[in-house]
Design a protein around this motif. Structure first.
Motif, PDB file in Angstrom:
ATOM      1  N   ASP A  36      38.210  32.241  37.893  1.00  0.00           N
ATOM      2  CA  ASP A  36      37.828  33.468  37.184  1.00  0.00           C
ATOM      3  C   ASP A  36      38.261  34.645  38.060  1.00  0.00           C
ATOM      4  O   ASP A  36      37.709  34.850  39.146  1.00  0.00           O
ATOM      5  CB  ASP A  36      36.299  33.442  36.989  1.00  0.00           C
ATOM      6  N   ASP A  87      35.986  36.678  40.746  1.00  0.00           N
ATOM      7  CA  ASP A  87      35.714  38.007  40.194  1.00  0.00           C
ATOM      8  C   ASP A  87      34.524  38.546  40.998  1.00  0.00           C
ATOM      9  O   ASP A  87      33.383  38.583  40.519  1.00  0.00           O
ATOM     10  CB  ASP A  87      35.397  37.898  38.695  1.00  0.00           C
ATOM     11  N   LEU A 135      32.053  41.374  39.517  1.00  0.00           N
ATOM     12  CA  LEU A 135      31.362  41.111  38.252  1.00  0.00           C
ATOM     13  C   LEU A 135      31.038  39.636  38.087  1.00  0.00           C
ATOM     14  O   LEU A 135      30.828  39.158  36.972  1.00  0.00           O
ATOM     15  CB  LEU A 135      32.266  41.562  37.093  1.00  0.00           C
ATOM     16  N   SER A 142      29.905  36.037  37.458  1.00  0.00           N
ATOM     17  CA  SER A 142      28.848  35.642  36.528  1.00  0.00           C
ATOM     18  C   SER A 142      28.651  34.139  36.437  1.00  0.00           C
ATOM     19  O   SER A 142      27.789  33.684  35.697  1.00  0.00           O
ATOM     20  CB  SER A 142      29.128  36.226  35.150  1.00  0.00           C
ATOM     21  N   LYS A 144      36.071  36.492  29.443  1.00  0.00           N
ATOM     22  CA  LYS A 144      36.895  35.808  30.452  1.00  0.00           C
ATOM     23  C   LYS A 144      36.109  34.686  31.132  1.00  0.00           C
ATOM     24  O   LYS A 144      36.630  33.579  31.282  1.00  0.00           O
ATOM     25  CB  LYS A 144      37.366  36.853  31.471  1.00  0.00           C
ATOM     26  N   SER A 145      34.858  34.966  31.519  1.00  0.00           N
ATOM     27  CA  SER A 145      34.058  33.941  32.203  1.00  0.00           C
ATOM     28  C   SER A 145      33.636  32.842  31.221  1.00  0.00           C
ATOM     29  O   SER A 145      33.562  31.663  31.590  1.00  0.00           O
ATOM     30  CB  SER A 145      32.821  34.571  32.853  1.00  0.00           C
TER      31      SER A 145
HETATM   32 MG   LIG Z   1      33.144  37.621  33.826  1.00  0.00          MG
END
Ligand SMILES: [Mg+2]
Ligand SMILES: Nc1ncnc2c1ncn2[C@@H]1O[C@H](COP(=O)(O)OP(=O)(O)O)[C@@H](O)[C@H]1O
Length: 277
Positions: free
Chosen positions: A194, A113, A116, A118, A88-89
């Motif tokens: 995100d 997010d 998580l 990133s 996803k990222s």
């Molecule tokens: Mg991610």
């Protein structure tokens, strides 16, 4: 129009949803970080380099998002997945990178997010004021710090990952103020956001109500048709911009790591699972 509660800090007015003077940081305000093509490739960010064939799927997705922007006035795009670790990222960053190449637009990648997160590691950022600090209303955290990458036009609002009550933070008045300011921003500003995995909590669904649209990232061999269908059932097909199939072996870039995608046009009329073959 959404009515807002007045909060203790008076940073949100109760006058029908207008925010008090939250000036979102733009590219011109951003702290510029070292960046070059070699770093970009080492981080799997291909979207900045149109000569790299691995940027092609992102440039094609970019064209589709521009179509949707043109036809539906969509500018605030969330990126979700059913579960973590499906890319996803990676997709958010590469698509934001690709969008940022067009000088007519100003693209911001936003990391919501919160647990998580990133984008910090991906872009090598140690945020002065991350989104989480802004949402928690910490002292001197009136606006999140924006970052940019040397030689590129992408604005990034990162956050530091951690165990937080992200659903509550993302539903608070500061989140509301931020999302409203994003919506009130000039029409050439685009946001790639995100979001948390949909089945982690209700955060993604909460934020999505304030966004224009979402993309779902699925990973071949990991995301099931059932999960994909459940995401779309939960978030609804009205705001569905498209489905991105990551690590698709028959995909547009095939080194075992291709990316393919399906778009909103006519999407609601087909069974999502049927497309995941
Ligand atoms: Mg991610
Ligand atoms: N198609 C891809 N090609 C190369 N690397 C990828 C691809 N998809 C994901 N990755 C890598 O896999 C790891 C997990 O992806 P990430 O985007 O962080 O997942 P998520 O955000 O869904 O948890 C990251 O290191 C990312 O760079």
């Amino acid at each position: 129009m959404h009515r807002l509660r007045q909060n203790e800090d008076n940073d949100v007015t109760a006058d029908g949803g207008r925010t008090a003077e939250l000036k979102l940081p733009a590219l011109a305000d951003a702290v510029v970080l070292p960046w070059d093509s070699a770093i970009s490739k080492s981080k799997h960010v291909y979207g900045f380099d149109s000569l790299d064939p691995r940027s092609r799927p992102f440039n094609m997705m970019r064209a589709k998002l521009h179509e949707l922007r043109h036809e539906r006035r969509w500018r605030l795009f969330g990126v979700v997945s059913a579960t973590p670790k499906v890319g996803k990222s990676f997709i958010t960053a590469n698509l934001a990178a690709s969008l940022s190449r067009d000088p007519q637009f100003e693209t911001t990648a936003v990391d919501l997010d919160l647990r998580l997160a990133s984008l910090t590691t991906l872009f090598g950022i140690d945020p002065k004021v991350g989104i989480r600090a802004y949402l928690e209303n910490r002292p001197s955290a009136q606006v999140p710090t924006a970052y940019a990458l040397a030689g590129e036009r992408l604005t990034i609002w990162p956050t530091v990952a951690g165990a937080v009550r992200s659903a509550e933070l993302l539903a608070n008045s500061r989140a509301e103020a931020m999302l409203q300011a994003m919506r009130a921003s000039p029409a050439n500003r685009l946001f790639m956001i995100d979001l948390p995995p949909v089945f982690a909590n209700d955060d993604a669904a909460t934020v999505l109500k304030r966004l224009d649209a979402y993309l779902v990232v699925a990973e071949e061999g990991r995301t099931t048709q059932r999960e994909l269908r459940d995401v779309i059932d939960l978030l609804g097909s009205d705001q569905l911009a498209g489905v991105v199939l990551n690590k698709y072996r028959g995909g547009l870039v095939s080194e075992g790591y291709g990316v393919d995608h399906y778009y909103a046009a006519g999407y609601g009329t087909t069974e999502p699972g049927d497309d995941l073959r």
